[in-house]
Write a protein that holds these residues in place. Structure first.
Motif, PDB file in Angstrom:
ATOM      1  N   PHE A 122      33.235  43.912  50.238  1.00  0.00           N
ATOM      2  CA  PHE A 122      32.798  42.630  49.197  1.00  0.00           C
ATOM      3  C   PHE A 122      33.650  42.464  48.043  1.00  0.00           C
ATOM      4  CE2 PHE A 122      28.198  44.420  49.767  1.00  0.00           C
ATOM      5  CZ  PHE A 122      27.753  43.739  51.359  1.00  0.00           C
ATOM      6  N   THR A 123      35.127  43.838  47.775  1.00  0.00           N
ATOM      7  CA  THR A 123      36.192  43.562  46.949  1.00  0.00           C
ATOM      8  C   THR A 123      37.083  43.256  47.767  1.00  0.00           C
ATOM      9  OG1 THR A 123      35.724  45.837  47.018  1.00  0.00           O
ATOM     10  CG2 THR A 123      34.097  45.020  45.645  1.00  0.00           C
ATOM     11  N   HIS A 124      37.568  43.979  48.273  1.00  0.00           N
ATOM     12  CA  HIS A 124      38.956  43.892  49.079  1.00  0.00           C
ATOM     13  C   HIS A 124      39.178  42.281  49.656  1.00  0.00           C
ATOM     14  CE1 HIS A 124      38.992  47.991  48.190  1.00  0.00           C
ATOM     15  NE2 HIS A 124      40.148  47.717  49.138  1.00  0.00           N
ATOM     16  N   PRO A 125      40.908  42.003  49.089  1.00  0.00           N
ATOM     17  CA  PRO A 125      40.823  40.224  49.847  1.00  0.00           C
ATOM     18  C   PRO A 125      41.856  40.297  51.213  1.00  0.00           C
ATOM     19  CG  PRO A 125      42.404  41.099  47.992  1.00  0.00           C
ATOM     20  CD  PRO A 125      41.225  41.762  47.689  1.00  0.00           C
ATOM     21  N   SER A 126      41.819  40.987  50.915  1.00  0.00           N
ATOM     22  CA  SER A 126      42.772  41.669  52.504  1.00  0.00           C
ATOM     23  C   SER A 126      42.402  43.016  53.521  1.00  0.00           C
ATOM     24  CB  SER A 126      44.627  41.727  52.825  1.00  0.00           C
ATOM     25  OG  SER A 126      44.705  41.847  53.383  1.00  0.00           O
ATOM     26  N   ILE A 127      41.801  42.476  54.130  1.00  0.00           N
ATOM     27  CA  ILE A 127      41.528  43.471  55.710  1.00  0.00           C
ATOM     28  C   ILE A 127      42.079  44.007  56.323  1.00  0.00           C
ATOM     29  CG2 ILE A 127      39.633  44.802  56.068  1.00  0.00           C
ATOM     30  CD1 ILE A 127      37.350  43.432  54.743  1.00  0.00           C
ATOM     31  N   ALA A 128      42.323  45.024  57.063  1.00  0.00           N
ATOM     32  CA  ALA A 128      43.483  45.763  57.951  1.00  0.00           C
ATOM     33  C   ALA A 128      44.639  44.493  58.342  1.00  0.00           C
ATOM     34  CB  ALA A 128      42.352  45.557  59.430  1.00  0.00           C
ATOM     35  N   GLY A 129      44.877  44.043  57.469  1.00  0.00           N
ATOM     36  CA  GLY A 129      46.226  42.603  57.775  1.00  0.00           C
ATOM     37  C   GLY A 129      46.168  41.365  57.343  1.00  0.00           C
ATOM     38  N   HIS A 130      44.290  41.110  57.614  1.00  0.00           N
ATOM     39  CA  HIS A 130      44.469  39.560  57.749  1.00  0.00           C
ATOM     40  C   HIS A 130      43.521  39.343  56.339  1.00  0.00           C
ATOM     41  CE1 HIS A 130      39.912  40.689  58.677  1.00  0.00           C
ATOM     42  NE2 HIS A 130      40.229  41.857  59.364  1.00  0.00           N
ATOM     43  N   GLY A 131      43.016  38.408  56.010  1.00  0.00           N
ATOM     44  CA  GLY A 131      41.731  37.508  54.393  1.00  0.00           C
ATOM     45  C   GLY A 131      40.389  38.228  54.694  1.00  0.00           C
ATOM     46  N   ASN A 132      40.103  38.716  53.307  1.00  0.00           N
ATOM     47  CA  ASN A 132      38.035  38.661  53.838  1.00  0.00           C
ATOM     48  C   ASN A 132      37.538  37.278  53.480  1.00  0.00           C
ATOM     49  OD1 ASN A 132      35.658  39.266  53.440  1.00  0.00           O
ATOM     50  ND2 ASN A 132      36.583  40.824  52.335  1.00  0.00           N
ATOM     51  N   ALA A 133      37.534  36.620  54.709  1.00  0.00           N
ATOM     52  CA  ALA A 133      36.301  35.283  54.303  1.00  0.00           C
ATOM     53  C   ALA A 133      35.315  35.203  54.140  1.00  0.00           C
ATOM     54  CB  ALA A 133      36.439  34.965  55.873  1.00  0.00           C
ATOM     55  N   LEU A 134      34.448  36.423  53.830  1.00  0.00           N
ATOM     56  CA  LEU A 134      33.549  36.499  52.635  1.00  0.00           C
ATOM     57  C   LEU A 134      33.126  36.450  51.565  1.00  0.00           C
ATOM     58  CD1 LEU A 134      30.744  37.562  53.063  1.00  0.00           C
ATOM     59  CD2 LEU A 134      31.161  39.736  52.600  1.00  0.00           C
ATOM     60  N   LEU A 135      34.799  36.206  51.081  1.00  0.00           N
ATOM     61  CA  LEU A 135      34.672  36.107  49.760  1.00  0.00           C
ATOM     62  C   LEU A 135      35.171  34.670  49.532  1.00  0.00           C
ATOM     63  CD1 LEU A 135      37.148  39.555  48.573  1.00  0.00           C
ATOM     64  CD2 LEU A 135      34.527  38.802  48.813  1.00  0.00           C
ATOM     65  N   ASP A 136      35.473  34.066  50.302  1.00  0.00           N
ATOM     66  CA  ASP A 136      35.714  32.507  49.690  1.00  0.00           C
ATOM     67  C   ASP A 136      34.592  32.126  51.416  1.00  0.00           C
ATOM     68  OD1 ASP A 136      38.391  32.872  49.801  1.00  0.00           O
ATOM     69  OD2 ASP A 136      38.607  32.627  52.061  1.00  0.00           O
ATOM     70  N   GLU A 137      33.232  32.398  50.578  1.00  0.00           N
ATOM     71  CA  GLU A 137      31.900  32.076  50.878  1.00  0.00           C
ATOM     72  C   GLU A 137      31.501  31.557  49.371  1.00  0.00           C
ATOM     73  OE1 GLU A 137      29.563  33.084  54.556  1.00  0.00           O
ATOM     74  OE2 GLU A 137      31.418  34.331  55.186  1.00  0.00           O
ATOM     75  N   ARG A 138      30.525  30.716  49.597  1.00  0.00           N
ATOM     76  CA  ARG A 138      29.197  30.565  48.439  1.00  0.00           C
ATOM     77  C   ARG A 138      28.486  30.659  48.771  1.00  0.00           C
ATOM     78  NH1 ARG A 138      32.059  27.578  44.770  1.00  0.00           N
ATOM     79  NH2 ARG A 138      34.537  27.721  44.693  1.00  0.00           N
ATOM     80  N   ALA A 139      27.634  31.063  47.707  1.00  0.00           N
ATOM     81  CA  ALA A 139      25.778  30.841  48.013  1.00  0.00           C
ATOM     82  C   ALA A 139      24.952  30.102  46.713  1.00  0.00           C
ATOM     83  CB  ALA A 139      25.579  32.298  47.737  1.00  0.00           C
ATOM     84  N   PHE A 140      24.488  28.496  46.837  1.00  0.00           N
ATOM     85  CA  PHE A 140      24.329  27.632  45.994  1.00  0.00           C
ATOM     86  C   PHE A 140      25.410  27.583  45.308  1.00  0.00           C
ATOM     87  CE2 PHE A 140      20.764  30.654  47.266  1.00  0.00           C
ATOM     88  CZ  PHE A 140      19.633  30.004  47.643  1.00  0.00           C
ATOM     89  N   GLY A 141      26.125  27.956  45.998  1.00  0.00           N
ATOM     90  CA  GLY A 141      27.428  27.355  44.577  1.00  0.00           C
ATOM     91  C   GLY A 141      28.696  27.863  44.132  1.00  0.00           C
ATOM     92  N   ALA A 142      27.454  29.171  44.345  1.00  0.00           N
ATOM     93  CA  ALA A 142      28.990  30.274  43.585  1.00  0.00           C
ATOM     94  C   ALA A 142      29.523  31.140  44.270  1.00  0.00           C
ATOM     95  CB  ALA A 142      27.394  31.500  42.876  1.00  0.00           C
ATOM     96  N   PRO A 143      30.628  31.671  44.043  1.00  0.00           N
ATOM     97  CA  PRO A 143      31.424  31.928  45.364  1.00  0.00           C
ATOM     98  C   PRO A 143      31.169  33.495  45.276  1.00  0.00           C
ATOM     99  CG  PRO A 143      33.053  31.453  43.278  1.00  0.00           C
ATOM    100  CD  PRO A 143      31.592  31.112  43.139  1.00  0.00           C
ATOM    101  N   LEU A 144      31.693  34.061  46.076  1.00  0.00           N
ATOM    102  CA  LEU A 144      31.221  35.290  47.198  1.00  0.00           C
ATOM    103  C   LEU A 144      32.009  36.343  46.447  1.00  0.00           C
ATOM    104  CD1 LEU A 144      28.857  35.273  49.616  1.00  0.00           C
ATOM    105  CD2 LEU A 144      27.888  35.311  47.704  1.00  0.00           C
ATOM    106  N   GLY A 145      32.943  36.004  46.088  1.00  0.00           N
ATOM    107  CA  GLY A 145      34.665  36.523  45.684  1.00  0.00           C
ATOM    108  C   GLY A 145      34.702  36.601  44.184  1.00  0.00           C
ATOM    109  N   THR A 146      33.842  36.327  43.873  1.00  0.00           N
ATOM    110  CA  THR A 146      34.156  36.054  42.570  1.00  0.00           C
ATOM    111  C   THR A 146      33.370  36.583  41.401  1.00  0.00           C
ATOM    112  OG1 THR A 146      35.463  34.157  42.189  1.00  0.00           O
ATOM    113  CG2 THR A 146      34.600  34.627  40.291  1.00  0.00           C
ATOM    114  N   SER A 147      33.761  37.545  40.245  1.00  0.00           N
ATOM    115  CA  SER A 147      32.627  37.954  39.125  1.00  0.00           C
ATOM    116  C   SER A 147      32.279  37.122  38.326  1.00  0.00           C
ATOM    117  CB  SER A 147      33.350  38.989  38.999  1.00  0.00           C
ATOM    118  OG  SER A 147      33.370  38.864  37.840  1.00  0.00           O
ATOM    119  N   PHE A 148      31.104  37.610  37.371  1.00  0.00           N
ATOM    120  CA  PHE A 148      30.515  36.490  36.539  1.00  0.00           C
ATOM    121  C   PHE A 148      31.485  36.825  35.790  1.00  0.00           C
ATOM    122  CE2 PHE A 148      28.307  36.749  32.758  1.00  0.00           C
ATOM    123  CZ  PHE A 148      27.313  35.402  32.680  1.00  0.00           C
ATOM    124  N   VAL A 149      32.130  37.262  35.330  1.00  0.00           N
ATOM    125  CA  VAL A 149      33.213  37.705  34.011  1.00  0.00           C
ATOM    126  C   VAL A 149      34.516  36.854  34.386  1.00  0.00           C
ATOM    127  CG1 VAL A 149      34.560  39.286  32.593  1.00  0.00           C
ATOM    128  CG2 VAL A 149      32.676  40.192  33.104  1.00  0.00           C
TER     129      VAL A 149
END
Length: 265
Positions: A122-149
């Motif tokens: 849930f936190t690594h932007p790159s996994i095994a040499g490829h991008g982490n598409a999970l962090l690009d997804e959004r839930a109700f407009g909120a990006p899963l890869g970004t923190s509240f702060v």
């Protein structure tokens, strides 16, 4: 060097990432834009279900510690002035009871690699040499890869997404409040009554009882996906621990005069 970039660990992390993305694709037809969030919840449930035997071991260890607490307090009262003798008597007590002061710790340590792996997904932007598409997804407009702060400094256009974060943080705080009440084991009184050397000061106990709320602060600094993992895992812990305590409590069933067990309420 990033530990998760080491080839064997990277391969395991990539497999976990593939599992999460597969879950997201599977729930996409009915979850829509919240598919990534639902996948995080499902993954957490799968992980905690696999770790259920660990929870059983921890609950059993809790009851052992509660049962031995009066005897340990008595040893502290008798031999507290002689630390060497106290240590020897304590070890003898655990040997007589066929248990260990570290009972329950190994199951807890067993969770660390699994939880670390899930958190890395849930936190690594790159996994095994490829991008982490999970962090690009959004839930109700909120990006899963970004923190509240991290999101609060992005400008007023992100306030609708911030509501999602606030709801998650509020739910974590609510579940933490419930856990403080549900998960607290009743303590058997130590010999000598209140104020014995084995009884921690009331102020210290109150301060320690608020430590779980550090999780809420931590969740504000991690990506939303990790915060949802924390919320789901904490909720599972409350439900699992309360259920196992009812099922495994040795005092729930005790023999009556007629020899038949009775359930204490």
């Amino acid at each position: 060097m990033d530990f998760f970039s080491w080839p064997p660990i990277a391969a395991v992390l990539d497999a976990a990432y593939g599992f999460v993305t597969a879950l997201s694709a599977a729930v996409q037809p009915f979850a829509g834009t919240a598919a990534g969030l639902v996948a995080v919840v499902l993954l957490t449930v799968v992980v905690r279900a696999v770790l259920l035997p660990v929870g059983v071991s921890q609950v059993r260890a809790e009851f052992v510690r509660r049962r031995l607490a009066p005897k340990l307090a008595e040893l502290q009262s008798k031999h507290g002035h002689d630390r060497e003798l106290l240590g020897r008597k304590t070890i003898e007590l655990y040997q007589e009871e066929r248990t260990s002061p570290f009972a329950g710790m190994l199951p807890l340590l067993a969770q660390i690699p699994v939880i670390s792996l899930v958190y890395a997904v849930f936190t690594h932007p790159s996994i095994a040499g490829h991008g982490n598409a999970l962090l690009d997804e959004r839930a109700f407009g909120a990006p899963l890869g970004t923190s509240f702060v991290g999101l609060t400094g992005a400008g007023p256009q992100v306030w609708p997404a911030i509501v999602v974060y606030l709801v998650v943080l509020a739910l974590i705080a609510a579940v933490t409040t419930v856990s403080r009440k549900v998960l607290a084991l009743p303590q058997q009184p130590a010999p000598g009554g209140p104020g014995t050397a084995a009884t921690p000061p009331a102020g210290m106990l109150r301060a320690l009882s608020f430590l779980p709320y550090v999780t809420v602060v931590f969740a504000a600094f991690v990506p939303l996906a990790a915060a949802v993992y924390i919320l789901t895992s904490t909720t599972w812990t409350v439900l699992e621990r309360s259920t196992l305590r009812r099922l495994l409590d040795p005092e729930r069933r005790r023999p009556t005069e007629g020899g038949q067990p009775s359930i204490s309420h």
